[in-house]
Design an enzyme around this catalytic site. Structure first.
Site, short mmCIF file in Angstrom:
data_model
loop_
_atom_site.label_atom_id
_atom_site.label_comp_id
_atom_site.label_asym_id
_atom_site.label_seq_id
_atom_site.Cartn_x
_atom_site.Cartn_y
_atom_site.Cartn_z
N TRP A 1 0.80 -1.54 -0.10
CA TRP A 1 0.18 -0.14 0.25
C TRP A 1 0.94 1.36 0.29
CZ3 TRP A 1 -3.79 -1.17 -2.24
CH2 TRP A 1 -4.46 -2.31 -1.58
N ASP B 1 -1.08 6.75 5.86
CA ASP B 1 -2.50 5.85 5.66
C ASP B 1 -3.00 5.34 6.72
OD1 ASP B 1 -4.40 3.71 5.24
OD2 ASP B 1 -2.91 3.67 3.22
N LYS C 1 -12.23 -1.18 6.97
CA LYS C 1 -12.33 -2.84 7.97
C LYS C 1 -12.32 -2.27 9.62
CE LYS C 1 -8.02 -2.28 5.10
NZ LYS C 1 -8.49 -3.29 4.12
C1 PLP Z 1 -3.65 -0.24 3.95
C2 PLP Z 1 -3.91 0.20 2.76
N1 PLP Z 1 -4.05 1.60 2.64
C3 PLP Z 1 -4.89 1.09 1.51
C4 PLP Z 1 -5.94 -0.05 0.52
C5 PLP Z 1 -6.52 0.23 -0.24
O1 PLP Z 1 -7.69 1.29 -0.11
P1 PLP Z 1 -9.31 1.09 -1.17
O2 PLP Z 1 -9.32 -0.42 -1.41
O3 PLP Z 1 -9.97 1.70 -0.23
O4 PLP Z 1 -8.42 2.00 -2.19
C6 PLP Z 1 -6.02 -0.62 1.77
C7 PLP Z 1 -7.03 -1.70 0.84
O5 PLP Z 1 -7.11 -2.71 1.72
C8 PLP Z 1 -5.37 -1.17 2.97
O6 PLP Z 1 -5.45 -1.64 3.93
#
Ligand code: PLP
Length: 361
Positions: free
Chosen positions: A101, A171, A195
């Site tokens: 990520w 994030d 989550k």
């Molecule tokens: C830590 C983290 N950041 C970003 C994301 C991506 O998020 P999204 O699917 O809401 O775009 C995820 C997806 O599981 C994630 O676990």
């Protein structure tokens, strides 16, 4: 089958009490004669819902008055772009790469700014958090970016990086509201709610007001300017109204549990039950350096893909579902977000022990 213990990395379990309340209010929200899904986002009733959600969130997290709280759409991926679009001034940003990520966020940011990768744990398949106490951060970096909990690899920062005076951007998608957080340490943090906080479709952004600017390049879409959303209190266009309502109920649920300090305590208890059992096992191994183990996502393996697959299948028959690991790590992953009860972890651990007794050679 009744309700199961769902170990999915997200979307994930919501508190049963919250789902029951949603069910109770589904057809007629507080005497309005309609569902929250059906009502105008400009009406008085929804105005009350979003204001109360923001108030409860601010109380829960301890958000100071000089920060804005935004309820947006687009998930983490939109923030990967929105952050650099809004925070780029000098044209350089520092990224710490602790998994997919953070890597994706850095790559996306490169469309808008120069990205300097100041640390990475890629050399050991992201199984640890690098030492971030004395990083070589470019003097002109507009911000230092981290992914605070790495959903796929199961690592978590228990100490924030020394940003040497640069803004910290995080994030927090997979550790959102799981423990107390000192908002003043961050320039901005955000998370998709799917989550720990609510149904997919809402992204919460907390941003210090002096970082919200009106001098952005013309190409930045109106919808993706924090300023647009701050000015309109997240009601610039039609918001994800039903999701915001459910998040509001989850905020109240967390408050009723005793707030973030209590959540932290319960989450530590759950993680201890799981990791103690893992450390005792002769069949299952963790994949993460001990001190960096996430309280939210725990990857583990037997070392034999066929046995892993059998475990996942047999666990499912016991009502322990979504334990299959991410393909980057393999094996299994138990995600134990706020709404996962202690009993879910106890049942998982007992099942692991039974499985081990059957399969150990
Ligand atoms: C830590 C983290 N950041 C970003 C994301 C991506 O998020 P999204 O699917 O809401 O775009 C995820 C997806 O599981 C994630 O676990």
């Amino acid at each position: 089958m009744g309700r199961v213990f769902n170990f999915s990395a997200g979307p994930a379990m919501l508190p049963l009490e919250v789902l029951e309340q949603v069910q109770k209010e589904l057809l007629d929200y507080h005497g309005s004669g309609m569902s929250v899904m059906e009502m105008s986002h400009r009406g008085k009733v929804f105005d009350g819902i979003i204001k109360e959600a923001e108030k409860d969130f601010r109380e829960l997290v301890g958000v100071p008055d000089n920060y804005s709280v935004l309820f947006l759409q687009g998930g983490g991926w939109t923030q990967f772009a929105e952050v650099p679009m809004n925070l780029t001034k000098n044209g350089t940003a520092a990224y710490i790469i602790t998994g997919n990520w953070a890597k994706n966020a850095a790559k996306e940011a490169e469309r808008y700014t120069k990205v300097v990768r100041v640390a990475s744990s890629e050399d050991q398949n992201y199984s640890y958090i690098p030492d971030c106490s004395d990083l070589d951060i470019p003097d002109d970096a507009d911000y230092v970016y981290i992914c605070e909990n790495n959903t796929i690899y199961g690592t978590e920062y228990f100490e924030l990086p020394n940003t040497k005076g640069h803004e910290l951007v995080a994030d927090v998608s997979s550790c959102f509201l799981s423990r107390p957080i000192d908002v003043n340490r961050y320039g901005l943090f955000y998370g998709g709610v799917q989550k720990n906080v609510g149904p997919a479709g809402v992204t919460i952004v907390v941003v210090r007001n002096d970082l919200v600017r009106d001098d952005l390049p013309d190409y930045v879409p109106k919808m993706l300017r924090y300023q647009t959303q701050v000015e309109k209190n997240s009601l610039f266009n039609t918001p994800p109204a039903f999701g915001i309502y459910v998040c509001g109920l989850v905020f109240k649920w967390i408050k009723a549990q005793g707030g973030l300090a209590a959540m932290d305590q319960i989450n530590r208890e759950k993680a201890k039950i799981f990791y103690d059992a893992l450390d005792e096992s002769k069949l299952f191994q963790g994949t993460v350096r001990r001190e960096d183990r996430s309280l939210m996502n725990a990857p583990f393996v037997t070392g034999d893909p066929d046995l892993d697959a059998a475990f996942v299948k047999e666990a499912e028959a016991e009502g322990l579902v979504s334990l299959k690991g991410h393909r980057s790590v393999g094996g299994m992953r138990a995600s134990m977000y706020n709404a996962m009860p202690v009993e879910g972890i106890q049942k998982l651990v007992s099942f692991m022990q039974e499985f081990e007794a059957k399969h150990r050679v």
